[in-house]
Motif scaffolding. Sequence first.
Motif: not given
Lengths: 292, 277
Positions: A116, A119-120, A123, A151, A276
């Motif tokens: 997670k 992925k964050h 971004a 991801v 997410d």
Amino acid sequence: ALSDKLRETFRKIGGYGTLTEENLQEALRDVRLALLEADVNFKVVKSFVAGVKEKALGQSVNVRLNPGQQFVGLVHDELVEIMGGQAEKIHFASQPPTVIMMCGLQGSGKTTSTGKLAKHLLAQKHRPLMVAADIKRPAAIDQLETLGKQVGVPVFSDRSSTDAVDICRRAHQLALMKDHDVVMLDTAGRLHIDDEMMTELEDVAAHVKPHEVLLVVDAMTGQDAVRVAGEFDSRLALSGIVMTKLDGDARGGAALSVRHVTGKPIKFIGVGEKLDALQPFHPQRMAGRILD
Amino acid sequence: FGGTDQVDDELFDDLEAILIQADCGPRATSDLVQLIRSRAEESSAFDPEAAMKAIRDSVRERLTRSLKPMNIDTPPAVVLIVGVNGVGKTTTIAKMARLFQAYGKRIMLVAGDTFRAGAIEQLTIWSQRLGCEIMKGKAGGDPSAIVFDAVSAARARGVDLVLVDTAGRLQTQSNLMDELGKIRRVIQKVIPEAPHETFLILDATTGQNALSQAKVFNDMVPLSGLVLTKLDGTAKGGVVVALADHLELPIRFLGVGEGVDDLDNFRPDEFVDALFS
Ligand SMILES: Nc1nc2c(ncn2[C@@H]2O[C@H](COP(=O)(O)OP(=O)(O)OP(=O)(O)O)[C@@H](O)[C@H]2O)c(=O)[nH]1
Ligand SMILES: Nc1nc2c(ncn2[C@@H]2O[C@H](COP(=O)(O)OP(=O)(O)OP(=O)(O)O)[C@@H](O)[C@H]2O)c(=O)[nH]1
Ligand SMILES: [Mg+2]
Ligand SMILES: [Mg+2]
């Protein structure tokens, strides 16, 4: 809910001008019971209630609020203040790569949280590398590699290695070569009382000098949270906490316990199994949840 | 304990601290303390040793009142394993497989977690280590379909014991709880008396939320037993004392480590000793 109980308690004792030892006694008992049911640690509750009592005594009742409301507000504010007042973020290294080490008890959600967080970070235009440093759990590498594909973040692994320290060290070197600005070490779950495994973590930290050491804690953890967090913190110097599985109905009192014993900020919360499902920590929301 | 030589407030406080910190919860704790308070009022001969014995007996009684033999002797016996995320379901299945293999039972593992990354691979590795058969499908597939095929195959092949692994799920996720209900119905379709046992796996580090877990899971798939894992840590798992007042569920096994042999039978006296140690 505690606020209803307190309203009832104060209604019974009537509207006094000042909060005194007598009229606070039952209200403090209500708070204590609510916190224990919410899984806040026994000793932490003692200390918290003493702090609330001190603040409340002698406070004159605001004529616009009834005493119950005022008291609830005081308890809530005290909780928020202890939890850290405001959300804290990842502290990036001035010289990349930033190394983030995820650690914690078995099954707390480290591997999922690593995915997670990657992925964050992706971004946010970072170039993370995830490292499969759990060489013990069956299919741990498969698990992280699958998350990596989901991801779009590369995973460093070595299926033939039985040396977690060496894997982390090599991953760190690779990150420098391949221009990854964040390296995330997913470590094996371990007991705080397993000296060999705790030493392994210390060795990893000694070799790759993590900028963030995040303890991953399950929101449903009970009284033991204090012991676990205290031990991890004293051996590793944590930089923050990630609390997982807050999408359930666990009250999450462990958040107060862990904060109380380590003084470290909860940086993120896990709110689901999907990648997410990661949010920054909001002390206000956590306080409301624990007191509910 | 406490070093007090009489049954007084200091003793009650010490007991309260022990029970709460063992995760028994404030209500069960106050019930137990109230028990010895009233005993102390009834008799001046009631000393700290008698108080300790009274508490231990009461806790032991709660934990043993529902004990009866497991119903896994008619092949293929089906055991459904359920619980929230990360508590040790998959690992417990591997340990149970090892245990029952030693009794000469032919085991089939069922990879009912088709959702989580690496779940099927994880159980597959265990089946390889154990040398036992496994029924699995593709990741993302319908768990009910796998379970249906597995139980049908187990009956056809003369398997003794079928251990059904399921995905972790929080009791608040109603769609996932429905999925569990469907898995159970599908098992019943093949064998009406099955699942013969349904175990809720509880992590010993869990606090009062275990009560809600047990209640909601039980509403969806009637539970027949509990397994308490990670007792090799420092958590005591005292929430099972509180749980006994709400649900009469025998504790079957205790998880005491990550290895395939780290499964103990539940022994009430030892458990109560550990709670107070
Ligand atoms: N509902 C929910 N499930 C979560 C969350 N975080 C993790 N999980 C689930 O919790 C279980 C354990 O997660 P893992 O990431 O494997 O935990 P771990 O700490 O890496 O486990 P070990 O490596 O064995 O110590 C998995 O089923 C995850 O999907 C969350 O925030 N919410
Ligand atoms: N120390 C210790 N660790 C355990 C025990 N049982 C399981 N574990 C560990 O807990 C972690 C999670 O175990 P799993 O078997 O994957 O848990 P699970 O309930 O199947 O997890 P999900 O399928 O993701 O919900 C793994 O690291 C196991 O090795 C135990 O009794 N003691
Ligand atoms: Mg992991
Ligand atoms: Mg599993």
